[in-house]
Each structure stands twice: as C-alpha cells, then as structure tokens.
Write a protein that holds these residues in place. Structure first.
Motif, mmCIF file in Angstrom:
data_model
loop_
_atom_site.group_PDB
_atom_site.id
_atom_site.type_symbol
_atom_site.label_atom_id
_atom_site.label_comp_id
_atom_site.label_asym_id
_atom_site.label_seq_id
_atom_site.Cartn_x
_atom_site.Cartn_y
_atom_site.Cartn_z
ATOM 1 N N GLU A 152 0.836 -1.217 0.000
ATOM 2 C CA GLU A 152 0.000 0.000 0.000
ATOM 3 C C GLU A 152 0.863 1.255 0.000
ATOM 4 O O GLU A 152 0.567 2.237 -0.681
ATOM 5 N N SER A 153 1.944 1.223 0.758
ATOM 6 C CA SER A 153 2.856 2.368 0.799
ATOM 7 C C SER A 153 3.612 2.518 -0.509
ATOM 8 O O SER A 153 3.901 3.627 -0.952
ATOM 9 N N MET A 154 3.937 1.401 -1.134
ATOM 10 C CA MET A 154 4.648 1.453 -2.406
ATOM 11 C C MET A 154 3.768 2.079 -3.489
ATOM 12 O O MET A 154 4.247 2.898 -4.277
ATOM 13 N N THR A 155 2.505 1.717 -3.530
ATOM 14 C CA THR A 155 1.623 2.320 -4.536
ATOM 15 C C THR A 155 1.456 3.817 -4.267
ATOM 16 O O THR A 155 1.409 4.614 -5.208
ATOM 17 N N ALA A 159 2.570 6.880 -6.888
ATOM 18 C CA ALA A 159 1.699 8.004 -7.247
ATOM 19 C C ALA A 159 2.347 9.336 -6.875
ATOM 20 O O ALA A 159 2.281 10.303 -7.642
ATOM 21 N N ALA A 160 3.009 9.378 -5.726
ATOM 22 C CA ALA A 160 3.650 10.615 -5.266
ATOM 23 C C ALA A 160 4.839 11.009 -6.145
ATOM 24 O O ALA A 160 5.196 12.186 -6.203
ATOM 25 N N THR A 161 5.427 10.057 -6.839
ATOM 26 C CA THR A 161 6.559 10.378 -7.724
ATOM 27 C C THR A 161 6.115 10.606 -9.161
ATOM 28 O O THR A 161 6.933 10.600 -10.077
ATOM 29 N N GLY A 162 4.805 10.787 -9.367
ATOM 30 C CA GLY A 162 4.303 11.210 -10.663
ATOM 31 C C GLY A 162 3.709 10.147 -11.542
ATOM 32 O O GLY A 162 3.343 10.425 -12.683
ATOM 33 N N PHE A 163 3.575 8.936 -11.059
ATOM 34 C CA PHE A 163 3.015 7.872 -11.887
ATOM 35 C C PHE A 163 1.501 7.827 -11.768
ATOM 36 O O PHE A 163 0.936 8.164 -10.733
ATOM 37 N N GLY A 164 0.869 7.388 -12.838
ATOM 38 C CA GLY A 164 -0.571 7.182 -12.851
ATOM 39 C C GLY A 164 -0.874 5.719 -13.126
ATOM 40 O O GLY A 164 0.033 4.921 -13.366
ATOM 41 N N ASP A 165 -2.148 5.377 -13.105
ATOM 42 C CA ASP A 165 -2.584 3.995 -13.334
ATOM 43 C C ASP A 165 -1.774 3.009 -12.498
ATOM 44 O O ASP A 165 -1.323 1.971 -12.981
ATOM 45 N N VAL A 166 -1.565 3.347 -11.243
ATOM 46 C CA VAL A 166 -0.737 2.547 -10.346
ATOM 47 C C VAL A 166 -1.524 1.347 -9.845
ATOM 48 O O VAL A 166 -2.692 1.472 -9.465
ATOM 49 N N GLY A 167 -0.901 0.204 -9.857
ATOM 50 C CA GLY A 167 -1.535 -0.998 -9.334
ATOM 51 C C GLY A 167 -0.522 -1.905 -8.661
ATOM 52 O O GLY A 167 0.674 -1.818 -8.919
ATOM 53 N N ALA A 168 -1.034 -2.752 -7.793
ATOM 54 C CA ALA A 168 -0.199 -3.741 -7.110
ATOM 55 C C ALA A 168 -0.917 -5.080 -7.205
ATOM 56 O O ALA A 168 -2.063 -5.206 -6.782
ATOM 57 N N VAL A 169 -0.245 -6.061 -7.773
ATOM 58 C CA VAL A 169 -0.835 -7.385 -7.969
ATOM 59 C C VAL A 169 -0.039 -8.397 -7.151
ATOM 60 O O VAL A 169 1.135 -8.649 -7.453
ATOM 61 N N PRO A 170 -0.657 -8.958 -6.104
ATOM 62 C CA PRO A 170 0.072 -9.976 -5.341
ATOM 63 C C PRO A 170 0.202 -11.260 -6.160
ATOM 64 O O PRO A 170 -0.739 -11.689 -6.818
ATOM 65 N N LEU A 171 1.394 -11.847 -6.146
ATOM 66 C CA LEU A 171 1.664 -13.090 -6.859
ATOM 67 C C LEU A 171 2.188 -14.129 -5.872
ATOM 68 O O LEU A 171 2.738 -13.776 -4.829
ATOM 69 N N THR A 172 2.048 -15.389 -6.224
ATOM 70 C CA THR A 172 2.555 -16.499 -5.407
ATOM 71 C C THR A 172 2.113 -16.334 -3.952
ATOM 72 O O THR A 172 2.932 -16.292 -3.041
ATOM 73 N N PHE A 173 0.809 -16.221 -3.751
ATOM 74 C CA PHE A 173 0.204 -16.101 -2.424
ATOM 75 C C PHE A 173 0.676 -14.863 -1.667
ATOM 76 O O PHE A 173 0.690 -14.843 -0.446
#
Length: 188
Positions: A152-155, A159-173
């Motif tokens: 959550e902090s990474m996303t 966003a704070a460094t200027g990126f849009g369409d930010v997502g985080a997808v957990p993989l391998t459980f």
C-alpha cells in the motif's frame, strides 16, 4: 531500461519476448553482477541489443523522456532512497511509458505467512549459502524484505513520484508483488 539489472535476467527476457524490446539498457551498481550478465548476453547472442552499464538507480545515465518502458526486479528494496529512484525512472520514461516492478513482500494471509516466514528466515539462507558458495548470499533477504515498505505504501509512493494507473498485484500467495504504473501523457 532495466534498473537494478543484476545479472540481466529481466533484460534478457525483455529482448527474447515475442514483442520484445529492440534495445535494452541494464543498469546496476554492482560490477560483479554486471560481469555475470554480460557473459549471459554474449552466450545468448544479444550483445547487439542489450547493453549493461554500471550506474546508480537515482542517477540513470540516459536523457529525459528517452525510454519506452522500465523494469526493476527484486532490486528496489536495496536502493537507499527508493523515492529518488522512482522519480528518476519517471524522468527517463516517455509520456505513456510503463513501469513494472517485481518485489518480495510479506504475505497477508496468516496461514501463508506462518508457513512462509520460517522457510524464508531460516531455510532459504542456508540453501542459498550451499548453492552459491557465498556465506552471506541470502542472509540479507529476510532483513531487506522485512524492512521494505508494504504494498500500500509502495503504490502511494509511485503516485507521489508522478506515476498514474498505479496498481499492485500480489503473486505467489503474496510472496511477491508486481507493481505497475504509467507515466502520464502531457496535457495538450
């Protein structure tokens, strides 16, 4: 650009992909890792498409808005100032350019976490030491992953460094998280 390229595995995958990159620049601070990557690149016949340079993730050696895509695989947690590295990646990406980051994370599920953490803290470092022959090869992993920011902090940071369409997808459980983001296109 593949930041924290290590031994160039992701750079090679980007070049080998059916819709692969025409050119890849791999950047890493560790000369020994780059030497290993250079051997792989030569053996694979990609010396004309993949170039490796020693450099700092917070000062990438390319002009602003000059790359179409950026990757970081299992390296952003080792950067002392990840926010500076992300801002630098944003600088070099063209508008509409995409960023993909793979990074270890702590599983959210208490069941998975209860099984995984003892393995990660005690078994993996020993196996890594046996396989690699280096005494501390994998000992740092549990510490670096445990102290790295939560998804959550990474996303939020992306966003704070200027990126849009930010997502985080957990993989391998949830053991690994794929972060994706796009550099916004300029408004006309």
């Amino acid at each position: 650009i593949d930041v924290c390229t290590g031994t160039a595995d992701v750079a090679l995958a980007a070049a080998r992909s059916p819709r692969g990159a025409a050119r890849v620049l791999g950047v890493d601070f560790a000369s020994e890792m780059l030497r290993g990557g250079a051997r792989k690149i030569r053996r694979g016949g990609y010396a004309g498409r993949i170039h490796l340079v020693r450099g700092d993730a917070t000062r990438l050696p390319v002009p602003s808005e000059s790359v179409d895509g950026a990757t970081v695989a299992f390296g952003i947690r080792n950067v002392q100032q990840p926010e500076r590295a992300l801002a630098e990646i944003s600088r070099v990406l063209r508008p509409g350019g995409r960023l993909a980051i793979l990074e270890f994370s702590i599983p959210r599920s208490s069941i998975v976490r209860a099984c995984y953490l003892p393995y990660f803290r005690f078994v993996l470092p020993r196996v890594g030491r046996l396989v690699s022959g280096h005494g501390t090869a994998y000992a740092y992993l549990p510490v670096s992953v445990g102290t790295f920011i939560a998804p959550e902090s990474m996303t939020t940071l992306l966003a704070a460094t200027g990126f849009g369409d930010v997502g985080a997808v957990p993989l391998t459980f949830g053991i690994v998280t794929l972060y994706v983001a796009t550099k916004p296109r300029s408004e006309p």
